[in-house]
Motif scaffolding. Structure first.
Motif, short mmCIF file in Angstrom:
data_model
loop_
_atom_site.label_atom_id
_atom_site.label_comp_id
_atom_site.label_asym_id
_atom_site.label_seq_id
_atom_site.Cartn_x
_atom_site.Cartn_y
_atom_site.Cartn_z
N UNK A 197 -1.73 6.82 -21.80
CA UNK A 197 -0.63 7.24 -22.68
C UNK A 197 0.68 7.36 -21.90
N UNK A 198 0.61 7.92 -20.69
CA UNK A 198 1.82 8.15 -19.91
C UNK A 198 2.30 6.91 -19.17
N UNK A 199 1.35 6.18 -18.57
CA UNK A 199 1.75 5.11 -17.65
C UNK A 199 1.35 3.71 -18.12
N UNK A 200 0.61 3.62 -19.23
CA UNK A 200 0.16 2.32 -19.68
C UNK A 200 -1.14 1.91 -19.03
N UNK A 201 -1.72 0.83 -19.52
CA UNK A 201 -3.01 0.36 -19.02
C UNK A 201 -2.85 -0.27 -17.66
N UNK A 202 -3.77 0.04 -16.76
CA UNK A 202 -3.79 -0.55 -15.43
C UNK A 202 -4.49 -1.91 -15.51
N UNK A 203 -3.71 -2.99 -15.38
CA UNK A 203 -4.28 -4.33 -15.50
C UNK A 203 -5.20 -4.70 -14.36
N UNK A 204 -5.10 -3.97 -13.23
CA UNK A 204 -5.93 -4.28 -12.07
C UNK A 204 -7.32 -3.68 -12.15
N UNK A 205 -7.51 -2.75 -13.10
CA UNK A 205 -8.83 -2.11 -13.23
C UNK A 205 -9.70 -2.92 -14.16
N UNK A 206 -10.89 -3.31 -13.68
CA UNK A 206 -11.84 -4.06 -14.51
C UNK A 206 -12.66 -3.14 -15.39
N UNK A 207 -12.90 -1.91 -14.89
CA UNK A 207 -13.72 -0.95 -15.61
C UNK A 207 -12.92 0.30 -15.87
N UNK A 238 0.83 -1.21 0.00
CA UNK A 238 0.00 0.00 0.00
C UNK A 238 0.86 1.26 0.00
N UNK A 239 1.94 1.24 0.80
CA UNK A 239 2.83 2.39 0.83
C UNK A 239 3.48 2.61 -0.54
N UNK A 240 3.91 1.49 -1.16
CA UNK A 240 4.52 1.59 -2.49
C UNK A 240 3.51 2.11 -3.50
N UNK A 241 2.27 1.57 -3.43
CA UNK A 241 1.23 2.00 -4.35
C UNK A 241 0.93 3.49 -4.17
N UNK A 242 0.88 3.95 -2.92
CA UNK A 242 0.61 5.37 -2.66
C UNK A 242 1.75 6.24 -3.18
N UNK A 243 2.99 5.75 -3.03
CA UNK A 243 4.13 6.52 -3.55
C UNK A 243 4.07 6.60 -5.07
N UNK A 244 3.70 5.47 -5.71
CA UNK A 244 3.59 5.47 -7.17
C UNK A 244 2.48 6.41 -7.62
N UNK A 245 1.31 6.33 -6.95
CA UNK A 245 0.20 7.21 -7.30
C UNK A 245 0.56 8.67 -7.10
N UNK A 246 1.27 8.95 -6.00
CA UNK A 246 1.68 10.32 -5.73
C UNK A 246 2.65 10.82 -6.80
#
Length: 228
Positions: free
Chosen positions: A216-226, A80-88
């Motif tokens: 375009x910048x980060x690629x498709x998020x494979x974890x998102x279903x919608x 979660x910390x890594x994900x938050x850092x990536x999102x930030x």
């Protein structure tokens, strides 16, 4: 009488036999007791070993589960910390991108195709309002540009809508000169206003086009279903 009596030696011999027999019986009985005692000891020992083994296994399983749960919590926390850092970091990239774009949006009015851009913005408003007469607000610097754009827009409206359209430029309430450009298109007897300024179009791009910009910048998020 004396002939029938046992001699002392015979009595001693019989006593020895009886003593040996009794001793042998006692030894055999003692062996039986020892064997039984050994069997009972082995059984109790086995029970005790199984009980202790089961207790140790239970304690180990409990500690293993606790350790596994602790590891899962640690991994989840780190993820979660890594994900938050990536999102930030990604949000920072987007913020910088749009900030740079806002700084450059004013340069659009200096481009050679600015007349075509204004024509497209005007046509969009004319089609949306679908009225014979509309009013527009622009910067004073863009009045000549809009008049050029209107000639082409008027022709396309005639071809596509089959009717003439009149455009009135509101000179008394122009857009600020420090704005990026574009226009407000007003219809419905002044009750309907379409904001087609370049700042507004950029704002719409920041919201409506954000998913495609992310891809375009980060690629498709494979974890998102919608993706809607």
């Amino acid at each position: 009488m004396s002939s029938q009596a046992l001699s002392d030696d015979q009595v001693a011999t019989e006593l020895k036999k009886m003593t040996a027999f009794i001793k042998q019986e006692a030894l055999e009985k003692a062996r039986e007791i020892q064997i039984k005692a050994d069997e009972e000891f082995a059984i109790e020992k086995s029970k005790l070993v199984r009980s202790e083994t089961s207790s140790i296994d239970g304690q180990y399983e409990k500690k293993f589960k606790q350790a596994s749960m602790s590891q899962q919590i640690t991994r989840s926390t780190m993820a979660n910390k890594t994900r938050l850092r990536v999102l930030s970091a990604r949000q920072s990239v987007l913020d910088d991108l749009f900030e740079q774009t806002r700084g450059k949006v004013g340069d659009v009015s200096k481009r050679g195709d600015y007349v075509e851009i204004m024509k497209g913005l005007l046509l969009e408003g004319l089609y949306a309002l679908n009225e014979p007469k509309v009013q527009i607000r622009v910067r004073k610097a863009d009045i000549d540009i809009v008049q050029q754009a209107f000639e082409g827009a008027k022709k396309e409206c005639k071809e596509n809508l089959g009717k003439e359209v009149e455009v009135e430029i509101i000179g008394k309430d122009p857009l600020p000169e420090d704005s990026a450009g574009g226009m407000y298109i007003i219809g419905g007897q002044g009750k309907i206003e379409i904001n087609n300024t370049l700042e507004e179009r950029l704002r719409i791009c920041e919201t409506d086009s954000l998913p495609s910009v992310r891809v375009t910048l980060f690629g498709k998020n494979e974890n998102r279903k919608f993706t809607d």
